[in-house]
Design a protein around this motif. Structure first.
Motif, PDB file in Angstrom:
ATOM      1  N   GLU A 171       0.834  -1.208   0.000  1.00  0.00           N
ATOM      2  CA  GLU A 171       0.000   0.000   0.000  1.00  0.00           C
ATOM      3  C   GLU A 171       0.865   1.252   0.000  1.00  0.00           C
ATOM      4  O   GLU A 171       1.844   1.347   0.717  1.00  0.00           O
ATOM      5  N   LEU A 172       0.467   2.196  -0.821  1.00  0.00           N
ATOM      6  CA  LEU A 172       1.163   3.477  -0.900  1.00  0.00           C
ATOM      7  C   LEU A 172       0.217   4.587  -0.474  1.00  0.00           C
ATOM      8  O   LEU A 172      -0.981   4.521  -0.711  1.00  0.00           O
ATOM      9  N   ARG A 173       0.787   5.604   0.138  1.00  0.00           N
ATOM     10  CA  ARG A 173      -0.017   6.777   0.473  1.00  0.00           C
ATOM     11  C   ARG A 173      -0.205   7.634  -0.771  1.00  0.00           C
ATOM     12  O   ARG A 173       0.559   7.552  -1.715  1.00  0.00           O
ATOM     13  N   GLU A 174      -1.194   8.455  -0.735  1.00  0.00           N
ATOM     14  CA  GLU A 174      -1.452   9.378  -1.844  1.00  0.00           C
ATOM     15  C   GLU A 174      -0.364  10.443  -1.844  1.00  0.00           C
ATOM     16  O   GLU A 174      -0.038  11.009  -0.809  1.00  0.00           O
ATOM     17  N   HIS A 175       0.234  10.705  -2.992  1.00  0.00           N
ATOM     18  CA  HIS A 175       1.279  11.715  -3.040  1.00  0.00           C
ATOM     19  C   HIS A 175       0.676  13.088  -3.306  1.00  0.00           C
ATOM     20  O   HIS A 175      -0.381  13.227  -3.894  1.00  0.00           O
ATOM     21  N   TYR A 176       1.383  14.095  -2.837  1.00  0.00           N
ATOM     22  CA  TYR A 176       0.845  15.453  -2.863  1.00  0.00           C
ATOM     23  C   TYR A 176       1.226  16.235  -4.115  1.00  0.00           C
ATOM     24  O   TYR A 176       0.659  17.265  -4.387  1.00  0.00           O
ATOM     25  N   ASN A 177       2.198  15.759  -4.873  1.00  0.00           N
ATOM     26  CA  ASN A 177       2.665  16.554  -6.012  1.00  0.00           C
ATOM     27  C   ASN A 177       2.238  15.941  -7.344  1.00  0.00           C
ATOM     28  O   ASN A 177       3.043  15.725  -8.229  1.00  0.00           O
ATOM     29  N   LYS A 178       0.964  15.688  -7.478  1.00  0.00           N
ATOM     30  CA  LYS A 178       0.443  15.126  -8.721  1.00  0.00           C
ATOM     31  C   LYS A 178       0.496  16.164  -9.839  1.00  0.00           C
ATOM     32  O   LYS A 178       0.253  17.343  -9.627  1.00  0.00           O
ATOM     33  N   SER A 179       0.775  15.673 -11.022  1.00  0.00           N
ATOM     34  CA  SER A 179       0.809  16.559 -12.187  1.00  0.00           C
ATOM     35  C   SER A 179      -0.620  16.840 -12.642  1.00  0.00           C
ATOM     36  O   SER A 179      -1.494  15.982 -12.579  1.00  0.00           O
ATOM     37  N   LYS A 180      -0.834  18.041 -13.141  1.00  0.00           N
ATOM     38  CA  LYS A 180      -2.171  18.409 -13.617  1.00  0.00           C
ATOM     39  C   LYS A 180      -2.322  18.157 -15.109  1.00  0.00           C
ATOM     40  O   LYS A 180      -3.384  18.360 -15.675  1.00  0.00           O
ATOM     41  N   LYS A 181      -1.261  17.686 -15.748  1.00  0.00           N
ATOM     42  CA  LYS A 181      -1.319  17.382 -17.172  1.00  0.00           C
ATOM     43  C   LYS A 181      -2.122  16.110 -17.394  1.00  0.00           C
ATOM     44  O   LYS A 181      -2.028  15.153 -16.637  1.00  0.00           O
ATOM     45  N   GLU A 182      -2.914  16.113 -18.456  1.00  0.00           N
ATOM     46  CA  GLU A 182      -3.704  14.922 -18.761  1.00  0.00           C
ATOM     47  C   GLU A 182      -2.852  13.848 -19.413  1.00  0.00           C
ATOM     48  O   GLU A 182      -2.939  12.676 -19.075  1.00  0.00           O
ATOM     49  N   LYS A 183      -2.041  14.241 -20.383  1.00  0.00           N
ATOM     50  CA  LYS A 183      -1.173  13.283 -21.070  1.00  0.00           C
ATOM     51  C   LYS A 183       0.266  13.510 -20.586  1.00  0.00           C
ATOM     52  O   LYS A 183       0.957  14.382 -21.089  1.00  0.00           O
ATOM     53  N   GLN A 184       0.660  12.721 -19.636  1.00  0.00           N
ATOM     54  CA  GLN A 184       2.006  12.877 -19.121  1.00  0.00           C
ATOM     55  C   GLN A 184       2.821  11.620 -19.409  1.00  0.00           C
ATOM     56  O   GLN A 184       2.290  10.519 -19.455  1.00  0.00           O
ATOM     57  N   ILE A 185       4.080  11.797 -19.626  1.00  0.00           N
ATOM     58  CA  ILE A 185       4.976  10.681 -19.909  1.00  0.00           C
ATOM     59  C   ILE A 185       5.643  10.273 -18.601  1.00  0.00           C
ATOM     60  O   ILE A 185       6.377  11.059 -17.990  1.00  0.00           O
ATOM     61  N   ILE A 186       5.363   9.048 -18.167  1.00  0.00           N
ATOM     62  CA  ILE A 186       5.923   8.542 -16.921  1.00  0.00           C
ATOM     63  C   ILE A 186       6.990   7.504 -17.268  1.00  0.00           C
ATOM     64  O   ILE A 186       6.684   6.492 -17.891  1.00  0.00           O
ATOM     65  N   PRO A 187       8.237   7.739 -16.877  1.00  0.00           N
ATOM     66  CA  PRO A 187       9.276   6.759 -17.167  1.00  0.00           C
ATOM     67  C   PRO A 187       9.034   5.470 -16.381  1.00  0.00           C
ATOM     68  O   PRO A 187       8.575   5.509 -15.241  1.00  0.00           O
ATOM     69  N   GLN A 188       9.335   4.343 -17.002  1.00  0.00           N
ATOM     70  CA  GLN A 188       9.150   3.051 -16.355  1.00  0.00           C
ATOM     71  C   GLN A 188      10.504   2.529 -15.870  1.00  0.00           C
ATOM     72  O   GLN A 188      11.538   2.793 -16.464  1.00  0.00           O
ATOM     73  N   CYS A 189      10.451   1.767 -14.815  1.00  0.00           N
ATOM     74  CA  CYS A 189      11.655   1.214 -14.196  1.00  0.00           C
ATOM     75  C   CYS A 189      12.290   0.167 -15.109  1.00  0.00           C
ATOM     76  O   CYS A 189      11.599  -0.674 -15.682  1.00  0.00           O
ATOM     77  N   THR A 190      13.608   0.206 -15.219  1.00  0.00           N
ATOM     78  CA  THR A 190      14.324  -0.777 -16.029  1.00  0.00           C
ATOM     79  C   THR A 190      14.396  -2.101 -15.272  1.00  0.00           C
ATOM     80  O   THR A 190      14.337  -2.117 -14.035  1.00  0.00           O
ATOM     81  N   PRO A 191      14.517  -3.223 -15.970  1.00  0.00           N
ATOM     82  CA  PRO A 191      14.594  -4.530 -15.289  1.00  0.00           C
ATOM     83  C   PRO A 191      15.760  -4.640 -14.307  1.00  0.00           C
ATOM     84  O   PRO A 191      15.621  -5.249 -13.247  1.00  0.00           O
ATOM     85  N   GLU A 192      16.892  -4.033 -14.627  1.00  0.00           N
ATOM     86  CA  GLU A 192      18.048  -4.078 -13.729  1.00  0.00           C
ATOM     87  C   GLU A 192      17.744  -3.374 -12.411  1.00  0.00           C
ATOM     88  O   GLU A 192      18.019  -3.906 -11.330  1.00  0.00           O
ATOM     89  N   LYS A 193      17.152  -2.196 -12.495  1.00  0.00           N
ATOM     90  CA  LYS A 193      16.822  -1.443 -11.288  1.00  0.00           C
ATOM     91  C   LYS A 193      15.655  -2.092 -10.544  1.00  0.00           C
ATOM     92  O   LYS A 193      15.595  -2.064  -9.316  1.00  0.00           O
ATOM     93  N   GLU A 194      14.739  -2.705 -11.287  1.00  0.00           N
ATOM     94  CA  GLU A 194      13.622  -3.397 -10.656  1.00  0.00           C
ATOM     95  C   GLU A 194      14.131  -4.538  -9.777  1.00  0.00           C
ATOM     96  O   GLU A 194      13.678  -4.704  -8.645  1.00  0.00           O
ATOM     97  N   GLU A 195      15.076  -5.308 -10.260  1.00  0.00           N
ATOM     98  CA  GLU A 195      15.631  -6.414  -9.480  1.00  0.00           C
ATOM     99  C   GLU A 195      16.374  -5.895  -8.250  1.00  0.00           C
ATOM    100  O   GLU A 195      16.295  -6.492  -7.174  1.00  0.00           O
ATOM    101  N   ALA A 196      17.077  -4.782  -8.394  1.00  0.00           N
ATOM    102  CA  ALA A 196      17.785  -4.189  -7.256  1.00  0.00           C
ATOM    103  C   ALA A 196      16.797  -3.710  -6.191  1.00  0.00           C
ATOM    104  O   ALA A 196      17.015  -3.923  -4.990  1.00  0.00           O
ATOM    105  N   ILE A 197      15.700  -3.097  -6.612  1.00  0.00           N
ATOM    106  CA  ILE A 197      14.692  -2.625  -5.661  1.00  0.00           C
ATOM    107  C   ILE A 197      13.999  -3.816  -5.004  1.00  0.00           C
ATOM    108  O   ILE A 197      13.739  -3.809  -3.791  1.00  0.00           O
ATOM    109  N   MET A 198      13.728  -4.860  -5.774  1.00  0.00           N
ATOM    110  CA  MET A 198      13.115  -6.069  -5.201  1.00  0.00           C
ATOM    111  C   MET A 198      14.032  -6.672  -4.138  1.00  0.00           C
ATOM    112  O   MET A 198      13.564  -7.123  -3.085  1.00  0.00           O
ATOM    113  N   ASP A 199      15.339  -6.680  -4.402  1.00  0.00           N
ATOM    114  CA  ASP A 199      16.299  -7.183  -3.431  1.00  0.00           C
ATOM    115  C   ASP A 199      16.259  -6.348  -2.151  1.00  0.00           C
ATOM    116  O   ASP A 199      16.312  -6.884  -1.047  1.00  0.00           O
TER     117      ASP A 199
END
Length: 109
Positions: free
Chosen positions: A73-101
């Motif tokens: 569970e994550l808390r609601e963040h306070y700095n949401k973008s007001k743009k409708e079409k925003q580009i959100i970068p996705q986590c790379t597999p290498e960094k995903e495995e490091a975060i999972m670790d």
């Protein structure tokens, strides 16, 4: 009530009742499960762990994405973008495995 006095001191009398019946309980800390507070790591702790072990810098966005993916569970963040079409970068597999670790290390998953 006392306009001239600077402070009022209160004295409370604590007493122990003489109890004939009591129960002694011993709890070993090894037997207890982790509380939710003990098993949660801050984003800074996760970043530091990933940097020390893998020498990768991970933004909080990637950590949040992986936490969401794991069902944490994550808390609601306070700095949401007001743009409708925003580009959100996705986590790379290498960094995903490091975060999972890191999440496994902190016993969050």
């Amino acid at each position: 009530m006392f306009p001239i006095t600077i402070g009022v001191e209160t004295v409370a009398l604590l007493s122990k009742l003489d109890v004939d019946k009591h129960i002694n309980i011993e709890i070993e800390l090894d037997e207890l499960d982790l509380t939710s507070a003990e098993s949660n790591a801050t984003y800074a702790q996760i970043k530091e762990y990933v940097w020390n072990k893998f020498e990768l810098k991970v933004p909080t966005l990637y950590i949040a994405q992986i936490k969401r993916k794991c069902g944490i569970e994550l808390r609601e963040h306070y700095n949401k973008s007001k743009k409708e079409k925003q580009i959100i970068p996705q986590c790379t597999p290498e960094k995903e495995e490091a975060i999972m670790d890191a999440l496994r290390h902190f016993k969050m998953i």
